[in-house]
Scaffold this active site. Structure first.
Site, PDB file in Angstrom:
ATOM      1  N   GLU A 269       0.824  -1.314  -0.132  1.00 16.87           N
ATOM      2  CA  GLU A 269       0.056   0.078  -0.080  1.00 16.87           C
ATOM      3  C   GLU A 269       0.987   1.332  -0.170  1.00 16.87           C
ATOM      4  O   GLU A 269       0.374   2.322  -0.458  1.00 16.87           O
ATOM      5  CB  GLU A 269      -0.803  -0.205   1.222  1.00 16.87           C
ATOM      6  CG  GLU A 269      -1.972  -1.088   1.103  1.00 16.87           C
ATOM      7  CD  GLU A 269      -3.078  -0.974   0.014  1.00 16.87           C
ATOM      8  OE1 GLU A 269      -3.444   0.016  -0.191  1.00 16.87           O
ATOM      9  OE2 GLU A 269      -3.353  -2.101  -0.531  1.00 16.87           O
TER      10      GLU A 269
ATOM     11  N   SER B   5     -21.742 -23.633 -29.297  1.00 15.76           N
ATOM     12  CA  SER B   5     -22.272 -23.106 -30.319  1.00 15.76           C
ATOM     13  C   SER B   5     -23.114 -21.676 -29.962  1.00 15.76           C
ATOM     14  O   SER B   5     -23.441 -21.071 -30.837  1.00 15.76           O
ATOM     15  CB  SER B   5     -23.162 -23.854 -31.009  1.00 15.76           C
ATOM     16  OG  SER B   5     -23.928 -24.739 -30.129  1.00 15.76           O
TER      17      SER B   5
END
Length: 643
Positions: A106, A372
């Site tokens: 951080e 498909s």
């Protein structure tokens, strides 16, 4: 006598009057004084007037409940702060490994800096957004509850960062910060986080692997939690933190090589087991919180302001979604799973989101091979480049594409020829693999992206290999996994006459006084080449090709199957389709890839259980809705659904 060749300054220049020079100097001095003096005075006043709340005061405010509302304003659920999730931990009780992991990730200069990032602040002053996000500034944002990207906020943040750095030690600042940040799952502070994720007390037995995991949660806990995204995503975040630890010298490369992501040690969230919400509600809540984090409203900010979040969920559509899935899967094998997502065309508003009622795993937010059901995107790419849907094509027995040979049974009838329109209805794969080869893999991907398939999901690039660059031949047969929410959103583009909009669950955020503090802007735009006429033609053709029927109205539908390894069985099935009012994707499969056969021993295909769930939901939710497609302009009702 004047010299005609003398420089102009010698013959024409007139000295500026001394009074005028003095006036300009006074103006310059006053201007400089104002430029320097006003900020200094403002800084001094702000330094005296502004103050940072203690972590105890901040934690006390986090008891406020956040309400998630349905689109009609009714209550969807409450995010209630659970008891015992805000245990204050003194600095010395925070394991050194966790402190190092947090600082490395951080704010690597935390121990030496003056409380702010000059580079980030400079960027904020120029752009008005962004800026430093070190530990001191993060604490100020969380303690003040002001996270707006404005110059005023950045100025006050600079003042408070300076003030707190002068008044407190770095250990005191870190102690305050680590106790008010959220680690996700409703936790604040490292003690409750350690218990929530690993079921253990916070002590020096914490491993580097656990420390890296918890430090990685801070940036975006509702996204990085593996039960909100996936272990694959959380592992990437964990690796990022481990690399920071190595780069900052906290862990040697040799040590890092021996460490592994703590997948087996991470516990599932306990919230649903405690009976607070159903699994279906839990999935919606997690998706909403993740979306809110992305727009700058993490849970602690929402709680601090007792905010109300208006979602896009239609309670009637949500009830129909849960009903359709439960009724159709009743009596099926125990390993059957399903999900359903319904998106409003043209706006992207998700009206129903059913991630399944089996566990905290969200099946609607998990990617699966589409088979498909991916073919409409290949067709869209072809239509964009001038392909016709009614030109007779010979269905190839095999196609070599990007180094792989695809072999097909004759699915185009005795003549051996069929159009792309007929191939879509018959479920013939050969013509679409052949079309993909002619277009090129990148063009196929662009067609899917134009329709609305996102570029990335949880940081991973879609429709490409893991390197983020190469595309495999599997793109022609739907091998790349996509989420049901992605499929519903992309099909919604066809339903909206080619206008694309990003699927979303959050509509508005209101403060405790009911005032709107954030509202989602519309990103509706033509999908294909930014050309509205072209996009409308492609969408209209697609709706005609995918024509099917509901009880009382025309609709469009494509089903798909995902093959299980090299067998004749499938591992999953899809049904994705739409009306002008709603685009819906249904997926049916299992937790792990396996042969899927229903209670009668029949093979699962998209035309069986998925299509049944789709029909049940769409018929139920459309009751009372007007028929939007005028006669002759949309798909005509048919009795059989396309494969």
């Amino acid at each position: 006598m004047e010299n005609p060749d003398a420089p102009e300054s010698e013959t024409t220049a007139t000295p500026e009057p001394k009074g005028k020079k003095r006036r300009w100097r006074r103006i310059a001095a006053w201007t400089l004084g104002l430029l320097v003096g006003i900020p200094v005075v403002a800084f001094g006043l702000a330094y005296v007037l502004l103050d940072v709340r203690s972590p105890q005061e901040v934690l006390a405010d986090l008891d406020k409940t956040v309400v998630l509302q349905n689109a009609d304003g009714s209550e969807l659920l409450k995010v209630v702060p659970p008891g015992g999730d805000r245990l204050f931990v003194p600095y010395d009780a925070v394991p050194a490994k966790l402190r190092d992991a947090i600082v490395a990730t951080e704010d690597p200069t935390f121990w030496d800096n003056e409380g702010f990032d000059l580079t980030g602040l400079g960027r904020a002053l120029v752009t008005g957004v962004g800026g430093g996000s070190g530990i001191t500034q993060q604490y100020i944002k969380k303690s003040t509850g002001n996270e707006d990207a404005t110059l005023t906020r950045k100025f006050s943040e600079l003042v408070l960062a300076t003030k707190i750095t002068q008044q407190q030690t770095k250990k005191e600042i870190f102690e305050s910060y680590v106790n008010i940040i959220s680690f996700g799952r409703g936790t604040y502070g490292p003690a409750s986080a350690m218990n929530a994720y690993f079921g253990r007390k916070l002590d020096d037995s914490m491993t580097w692997s656990e420390a890296a995991f918890l430090a990685g949660m801070i940036q975006s806990p509702s996204v990085h939690d593996p039960y909100a995204s996936s272990h694959e995503h959380a592992r990437k975040r964990w690796s990022y933190v481990m690399n920071k630890l190595v780069a900052r010298g906290y862990v040697s490369q040799a040590e890092a090589v021996t460490m592994t992501y703590p997948e087996d040690a991470i516990q599932a969230p306990s919230e649903t087991r405690a009976g607070r919400v159903t699994y279906e509600q839990y999935h919606i809540k997690q998706q909403v919180l993740a979306e809110l984090e992305q727009v700058g409203y993490p849970l602690d900010r929402l709680r601090g302001g007792a905010m109300k979040v208006e979602t896009t969920i239609d309670p009637r559509a949500q009830a129909e979604a849960e009903k359709a899935v439960k009724e159709r899967l009743k009596g099926q094998p125990e390993h059957f799973r399903a999900s359903l997502v319904a998106v409003e065309p043209g706006t992207g508003a998700i009206r129903a989101y059913n991630g399944g009622g089996w566990s905290v795993h969200d099946y609607a937010g998990t990617p699966y091979g589409t088979g498909s059901a991916f073919q409409p995107f290949i067709l869209a790419a072809g239509l964009e480049r001038g392909a016709g849907v009614d030109e007779p094509l010979k269905a190839p027995a095999e196609v070599d594409f990007l180094g792989e040979t695809f072999k097909f049974e004759d699915q185009c009838g005795e003549a051996g020829k069929c159009t792309l329109r007929e191939a879509m209805v018959r479920g013939a794969r050969g013509p679409f693999v052949d079309l993909a080869k002619k277009l090129g893999a990148e063009a196929v991907r662009e067609g899917a992206r134009a329709a609305g398939i996102p570029e990335t999901v949880d940081g991973a690039v879609t429709l490409r290999e893991k390197d983020g660059f190469l595309i495999s031949p599997g793109i022609a047969v739907g091998r790349y996994p996509l989420r049901p929410s992605d499929m519903a959103g992309a099909y919604a583009t066809f339903a909206a006459d080619g206008m694309r909009a990003t699927p979303h669950l959050v509509s508005k955020i209101r403060d405790e006084n009911g005032e709107i503090v954030w509202e989602r802007p519309s990103d509706r735009a033509p999908a294909f080449k930014d050309d509205e006429a072209l996009s409308r033609r492609i969408a209209g053709t697609m709706s005609q090709v995918l024509a099917t029927g509901l009880k009382d109205r025309p609709a469009a539908l494509k089903t798909g199957d995902f093959q299980f390894e090299e067998t004749d069985d499938n591992a999953g099935g899809w049904a994705v389709g739409y009306t002008p009012q709603l685009a819906t994707a249904v997926w049916v499969g299992s937790d792990e890839p396996r042969r899927m056969r229903d209670a009668a021993g029949e093979k699962l295909t998209g035309r069986t259980i998925p299509a049944d769930v789709w029909q049940r939901f769409m018929n139920g939710v459309h009751q009372g809705m007007p028929v939007r497609w005028p006669e002759g302009s949309g798909p005509r009702p048919v009795t059989t659904a396309p494969r």
